[in-house]
Design an enzyme around this catalytic site. Structure first.
Site, mmCIF file in Angstrom:
data_model
loop_
_atom_site.group_PDB
_atom_site.id
_atom_site.type_symbol
_atom_site.label_atom_id
_atom_site.label_comp_id
_atom_site.label_asym_id
_atom_site.label_seq_id
_atom_site.Cartn_x
_atom_site.Cartn_y
_atom_site.Cartn_z
ATOM 1 N N ARG A 100 0.925 -1.165 -0.153
ATOM 2 C CA ARG A 100 0.251 0.145 0.185
ATOM 3 C C ARG A 100 0.860 0.783 0.087
ATOM 4 O O ARG A 100 1.459 2.205 -0.939
ATOM 5 C CB ARG A 100 -1.013 0.390 1.437
ATOM 6 C CG ARG A 100 -1.702 0.903 1.616
ATOM 7 C CD ARG A 100 -2.807 1.363 2.405
ATOM 8 N NE ARG A 100 -4.108 0.631 2.087
ATOM 9 C CZ ARG A 100 -4.701 -0.016 3.009
ATOM 10 N NH1 ARG A 100 -4.382 0.499 4.595
ATOM 11 N NH2 ARG A 100 -5.179 -0.698 3.414
ATOM 12 N N SER A 128 -12.096 -3.347 -3.863
ATOM 13 C CA SER A 128 -12.600 -3.014 -2.309
ATOM 14 C C SER A 128 -14.040 -2.812 -2.721
ATOM 15 O O SER A 128 -14.812 -1.402 -3.294
ATOM 16 C CB SER A 128 -11.706 -1.385 -1.748
ATOM 17 O OG SER A 128 -10.591 -1.833 -1.929
ATOM 18 N N LYS A 142 -7.504 3.513 7.515
ATOM 19 C CA LYS A 142 -7.737 4.118 6.522
ATOM 20 C C LYS A 142 -9.005 4.974 6.624
ATOM 21 O O LYS A 142 -10.285 4.506 7.260
ATOM 22 C CB LYS A 142 -8.086 3.032 5.387
ATOM 23 C CG LYS A 142 -8.811 2.754 4.241
ATOM 24 C CD LYS A 142 -8.453 1.815 3.272
ATOM 25 C CE LYS A 142 -9.196 2.213 1.809
ATOM 26 N NZ LYS A 142 -9.845 1.261 1.204
#
Length: 214
Positions: free
Chosen positions: A39, A108, A137
């Site tokens: 990420r 997602s 997040k």
């Protein structure tokens, strides 16, 4: 596509106690992690490229899949196995065109409707969450703490594997898998652990417990 994803590590260097993402990934591999996603949203494209080359080498040696979050270009540049996409990223079909039919493409989602749409678009698996509260997040209210009930609804809706993400640890991973997830994705449960290898092993065991009781 048969993708092992009981334990799915999402890297985040600023949650790794300064130990370096490469070090965390090595430990997770030692602990039996199934798949690694890079990420590192708070780093430059060049930094992600350099780190991606390192993680690609580590995962290739361990023979586990390696995917890049968001960036199709970086995934291609480091020869990753695929990419994981969110709402603001390229469409699944475009990523497929760039990375090829053999690429692993994740998406997602947080609702059954979005899950169905992603499956129709050609996603290979879904990251579903945030299942529980998380601060790793930025998510809107509709995607916060969707609970295992939504995991179950989405598992009934699609035929591709789903991975629960968001606030998951060894204490609650079993219930996520019981609800229908193929596995769980985590950040701090591994990256912030005193012993990331042991934390990975504990998470893997919790997932296995869920799989045997389904």
């Amino acid at each position: 596509m048969n993708i092992p994803m009981r334990t799915y590590l999402v890297t985040q260097g600023d949650r790794s106690r300064g130990r370096g993402t490469g070090s965390i990934v090595r430990a997770a591999i030692e602990g039996g992690v199934d798949i690694v996603q890079m990420r590192e949203k708070h780093t430059s494209a060049r930094e992600r490229y350099e780190l991606g080359k390192e993680l690609r080498a580590l995962t290739r040696e361990a023979d586990i899949p390696f995917v890049v979050n968001d960036r199709v270009d970086i995934a291609a540049a480091v020869d990753a196995d695929g990419v994981h996409l969110g709402d603001d990223d390229l469409p699944v079909s475009v990523a497929r065109d760039h990375l090829g039919e053999e690429a692993i493409i994740g998406r997602s989602v947080s609702t059954p409707e979005a899950a169905s749409e992603a499956e129709r678009a050609g996603a290979d698996y879904l990251g579903v969450g945030a299942v529980f509260a998380t601060d790793t997040k930025d998510i809107n209210e509709g995607e916060a703490e969707i609970g295992t009930e939504t995991i179950a609804e989405i598992a009934e809706t699609v035929d591709i594997p789903i991975v629960g993400i968001g606030g998951i640890n060894a204490d609650n991973a079993t219930e996520v898998v019981n609800a229908g997830a193929a596995g769980v994705a985590v950040v701090t449960t591994i990256t912030d652990a005193d012993d990331p290898a042991a934390a990975t092993q504990q998470l893997r065991q919790a997932v296995e417990n869920g799989r045997t009781t389904v």
